[in-house]
Motif scaffolding. Structure first.
Motif, PDB file in Angstrom:
ATOM      1  N   PRO B  49      23.819  21.962 -25.553  1.00 58.10           N
ATOM      2  CA  PRO B  49      22.785  21.552 -24.390  1.00 58.10           C
ATOM      3  C   PRO B  49      23.133  20.144 -23.862  1.00 58.10           C
ATOM      4  O   PRO B  49      23.239  19.053 -24.780  1.00 58.10           O
ATOM      5  N   ALA B  64      23.940  23.188 -20.119  1.00 57.66           N
ATOM      6  CA  ALA B  64      24.644  23.231 -21.597  1.00 57.66           C
ATOM      7  C   ALA B  64      26.295  23.288 -21.060  1.00 57.66           C
ATOM      8  O   ALA B  64      26.671  23.783 -20.299  1.00 57.66           O
ATOM      9  N   ILE B  82      12.495  22.137 -18.136  1.00 57.39           N
ATOM     10  CA  ILE B  82      12.788  23.036 -19.335  1.00 57.39           C
ATOM     11  C   ILE B  82      11.605  22.721 -20.221  1.00 57.39           C
ATOM     12  O   ILE B  82      11.137  21.629 -20.424  1.00 57.39           O
ATOM     13  N   ILE B  85      13.749  24.259 -26.044  1.00 51.73           N
ATOM     14  CA  ILE B  85      15.345  24.295 -26.389  1.00 51.73           C
ATOM     15  C   ILE B  85      15.241  24.907 -27.965  1.00 51.73           C
ATOM     16  O   ILE B  85      14.762  24.074 -28.584  1.00 51.73           O
ATOM     17  N   ILE B 101      17.931  27.904 -24.021  1.00 51.62           N
ATOM     18  CA  ILE B 101      17.277  26.986 -23.382  1.00 51.62           C
ATOM     19  C   ILE B 101      16.175  27.836 -22.326  1.00 51.62           C
ATOM     20  O   ILE B 101      16.822  28.597 -21.590  1.00 51.62           O
TER      21      ILE B 101
END
Lengths: 337, 503
Positions: B49, B64, B82, B85, B101
């Motif tokens: 990531p 990533a 995001i 993760i 993710i």
């Protein structure tokens, strides 16, 4: 959604062992009908005896060996019993039939590990066992033109004698007659003038063999069995007999006589094709079939028994693993390594 | 068509069930609220990531990066934030979670900056390879091997033939057929690009002979430089080694790669993805997926990677009646998944809904040999099973266990309903485990022997008497020590004297 386990492939073509066995059973029907018409109802009694004894033994052995009773449903033991019964003379006393099929199921099948693990064809092992123990009783066949009725058969099979006497009804099979006459230095043309011979094989036997051939061809076309073994058995037998026939037709019977006498068609299409005891490769199956054909011919021509199918199959069974091993085709991409 | 076709051993004509889903245009699957993007959607090393929770990302942005040579980057399939993760359920037969993710879509679906490569034909093949890698393209046919690695192998070796595989031999799956019909120009142009990248002498696009619409679509576009070949529809004609055999008559050596016989093979969807990557700079963020089987409206969808499987199913009118099972991939080789929340990944070509019929109990093998007849690798599955079942994995290996492509035909025809593929997978894993353990043991043994040798050397060193030292230096050293001792004695005496005086 279901949580039950499932693994790829998630499709199946639907064939089952039970289905295959049922097809083999169905393919025996033409042979059975002709047999009934020619020799009378004795075969039905033998089939019933063999099947019930076989089912009983199978059930007992499944219990003893701790296998699930649903294995009974695979139908393999019924096919074994039917093939065994078709190998017998319809006059065979009940206890011999029961003894033979019990030996087949207990010793030849289950003591080797049951379905899929047996080295020898169970039906043939059972048949050879009683043939060696009771040769006289197994070589009495209904005489030509005589069709014993149901009560005659019941009396002969269950009490061993009847009012008219078994000898009045029975005689040697054509293969047996041929062998003894040849041993007596008779020539083929005079031997086959006997009414027990038909146009190409033994009278009656040729029709029965044709019926088994028809059933066998249906098995081929329904893709229940593959062509390799039957073709090779018949080819081996035909080839050997043709060679000797050409060399001297006065003391060697015609190739077609071999194909349409005794247990040839039953053996080639129904017995030799037992997949468990045959090689698994295409070439291996051809070699196995040819071996059976040759041994049958050798026993019929020079051996001590009129027909040699059971011995030939058992002998070839012993070679099956070896044949499989040496005829395994190279895996893709391994050819050049 | 001048090409002489060949055959592969075994194989079987299966009922295709392609009519269920092949007639309708692929529909765009709606943007989901959340997209779950696994870091590993390819064979090789998982990506690493490069974003943090809370970051805003744009569509097509790298989230990533590739971690090594046999690895691929992952791109955001849409614009958004995001939100996590961490480990989520992924398409894997184990049902275990894997690092992903998670993007919360902002609904704008706004593209980030992408740069096209103009005039690919004048570009160095190596550079095309970099573009393809940076766009995250893995094989879209099923296995998901990074495309650039195969292309690199091609660049390094002489490639005789590039085969673009449109042979969708598994039943039900029609995503490649739909793609060809709808995006034929992408496929053909992509073929030319890969052909340039590997400097192939010949380019072939292969489809099955029961795909007339696809043939028509491609036939209009292929020129002199690309050969369009139809191969007989027989499972598994689309298998890599099988297709090579059908088209070229060459067999890939056991344990070898297609490049060893001068061939590179890519899927048609991979070719289309390469086209987008090169002409527009678009990374791979969506794919065609077939939804078929026991659903109300079987069809193909164009799905953003990361979209949950259940969204696609809902779109096709799937209602869970408690007896269905979800299969990712085709019915022959696909994996059964239990969790409908798992995302669509680069390798998801089909979602198949099947009514679960409990498998009949397996009977003993009757050695009928049907499995050997249909095996496309000419294995003896009954022998493999015999050894695998009795735990004799080495013997199974000697029957070429590792040449098994797990096509599933042996189990498909087995009258005893033995789950042969399962046995073979198990045996393979067992052999691998044994080999790993043996390697470990060998390593330990080497270390142990080394240690013993070292100890022995040390002992020998110590046992050797020191040579008498008679040099000048030693005499000096001794006198120096003696002087020091004398000094310290003197000091001590003085100290004691002082103390006595104080008392």
């Amino acid at each position: 959604m279901t949580t039950e386990y499932s693994s790829p492939p998630h499709l199946h073509d639907g064939t089952t062992v039970t289905g295959l066995m049922a097809k083999v059973g169905l393919a025996l029907v033409p042979g059975l009908l002709i047999y009934l018409w020619w020799f009378g109802s004795g075969i039905l009694i033998q089939c019933l005896l063999a099947v019930s004894a076989a089912l009983l033994c199978e059930w007992l052995l499944l219990r003893v060996t701790g296998k699930p009773a649903m294995y009974l449903k695979d139908g393999s033991v019924i096919v074994t019993a039917l093939l065994f019964a078709f190998s017998l003379s319809p006059f065979t006393p009940w206890w011999i039939t029961v003894l033979g099929i019990s030996f087949a199921v207990v010793f030849a099948k289950h003591l080797y590990g049951g379905l899929g693990y047996n080295l020898f064809n169970p039906a043939m092992a059972g048949y050879v066992f009683i043939l060696l123990c009771f040769p006289a009783q197994l070589n009495q066949w209904p005489s030509v033109g005589v069709t014993p009725d149901f009560s005659d058969y019941l009396a002969i099979i269950f009490s061993g004698h009847m009012s008219t006497g078994i000898d009045a009804l029975s005689g040697a099979s054509p293969l047996n007659h041929m062998k003894s006459q040849l041993n007596n230095m008779a020539m083929i043309p005079e031997i086959i003038s006997n009414p027990i011979y038909g146009t190409i094989g033994g009278r009656g036997w040729e029709i029965i063999n044709t019926a088994f051939l028809a059933g066998g061809l249906w098995l081929l076309f329904s893709r229940t069995i593959r062509w390799h073994i039957p073709a090779a058995v018949l080819g081996g037998l035909f080839g050997c007999s043709l060679c000797l026939y050409i060399s001297d037709s006065a003391i060697h019977v015609a190739p077609f006589f071999h194909l349409f006498s005794g247990g040839t068609m039953l053996g080639a299409f129904f017995i030799a094709t037992d997949p468990v005891t045959a090689p698994t490769t295409a070439l291996g199956r051809v070699l196995y079939g040819v071996l059976i054909g040759i041994v049958v011919f050798a026993i019929r021509t020079w051996g001590g028994y009129p027909d040699g199918f059971a011995f030939a199959v058992l002998i070839a069974n012993m070679f099956a693993p070896l044949i499989s091993h040496y005829t395994t085709p190279p895996v893709m991409g391994q050819e050049h390594l | 068509m001048s090409r002489q076709l060949h055959t592969f051993p075994g194989g079987l004509k299966l009922a295709t069930f392609k009519h269920l889903s092949d007639s309708e245009m692929a529909q765009q699957q709606a943007l989901p609220e959340r997209l779950i993007l696994p870091l590993q959607q390819h064979i090789g090393i998982p990506a690493e990531p490069v974003v943090r929770i809370g970051d805003q990302v744009l569509k097509g942005q790298v989230i990533a990066r590739a971690n090594g040579y046999v690895s691929l980057p992952v791109h955001a399939s849409t614009s958004g934030r995001i939100i996590d993760i961490g480990d989520y359920p992924v398409p894997h037969p184990s049902g275990l979670n894997a690092p992903c993710i998670v993007i919360e879509a902002d609904g704008l679906d706004q593209w980030g900056e992408i740069t096209p490569t103009h005039e690919y034909a004048s570009v160095d093949p190596q550079e095309l390879q970099t573009v393809i890698c940076e766009c995250g393209i893995s094989g879209l046919g099923g296995a998901g091997f990074p495309a650039h690695v195969k292309i690199r192998e091609g660049v390094d070796n002489a490639v005789d033939t590039l085969i673009i595989n449109g042979v969708e031999c598994e039943p039900y799956i029609t995503c490649d057929a739909r793609l060809i019909q709808e995006k034929a120009q992408y496929v053909v142009a992509g073929t030319r690009m890969i052909g340039h990248a590997v400097q192939a002498r010949h380019c072939v696009i292969a489809i099955e002979d029961d795909m007339p619409a696809s043939y028509q679509a491609l036939a209009e576009l292929v020129g002199e430089d690309i050969e369009l070949v139809t191969v007989p529809a027989r499972y598994p004609a689309g298998g890599e080694k099988q297709l090579i055999q059908v088209i070229t008559g060459k067999t890939v050596p056991s344990g070898g790669l297609p490049i060893h016989v001068g061939i590179v093979m890519h899927n048609v969807a991979t070719a289309a993805a390469v086209y987008r990557a090169v002409t527009r700079g678009e990374p791979i963020i969506s794919r065609y997926v077939t939804i078929s089987g026991n659903v109300e409206r079987p069809r193909n969808l164009q799905v953003l990677l990361g979209t949950p499987v259940k969204d696609c199913l809902a779109n096709c009118g799937f209602t869970d009646d408690g007896r269905s099972k979800i299969i990712l991939g085709g019915p022959m080789m696909g994996m059964r998944v239990r969790n409908p929340d798992i995302p669509i990944t680069k390798t998801t070509n089909c979602i198949l809904i099947q009514r679960h019929e409990p498998a009949p109990p397996a009977l003993p093998c009757i050695r009928c040999g049907r499995c050997a007849e249909v095996c496309p690798v000419r294995l003896q599955p009954q022998q493999l099973y015999w050894h695998a079942e009795s735990g004799n994995f080495r013997a199974a290996q000697s029957y070429h266990l590792f040449d098994c492509i797990e096509c599933g035909l042996c189990a498909y025809v087995c009258p005893s309903h033995i789950p042969l593929v399962q046995y073979f997978r198990y045996a393979k894993s067992k052999v691998a485990e044994t080999e790993r353990r043996e390697r470990g043991a060998e390593y330990s043994l080497t270390r142990f022997l080394e240690k013993n040798a070292r100890a022995e050397r040390l002992r020998a060193d110590r046992a050797r008497p020191l040579p008498p030292d008679t040099s000048q230096a030693l005499a000096e050293k001794r006198s120096y020590i003696e002087a020091a001792v004398a000094r310290s004695k003197q000091k001590k005496e003085l100290l004691q004297k002082d103390q006595a005086d104080d008392d």
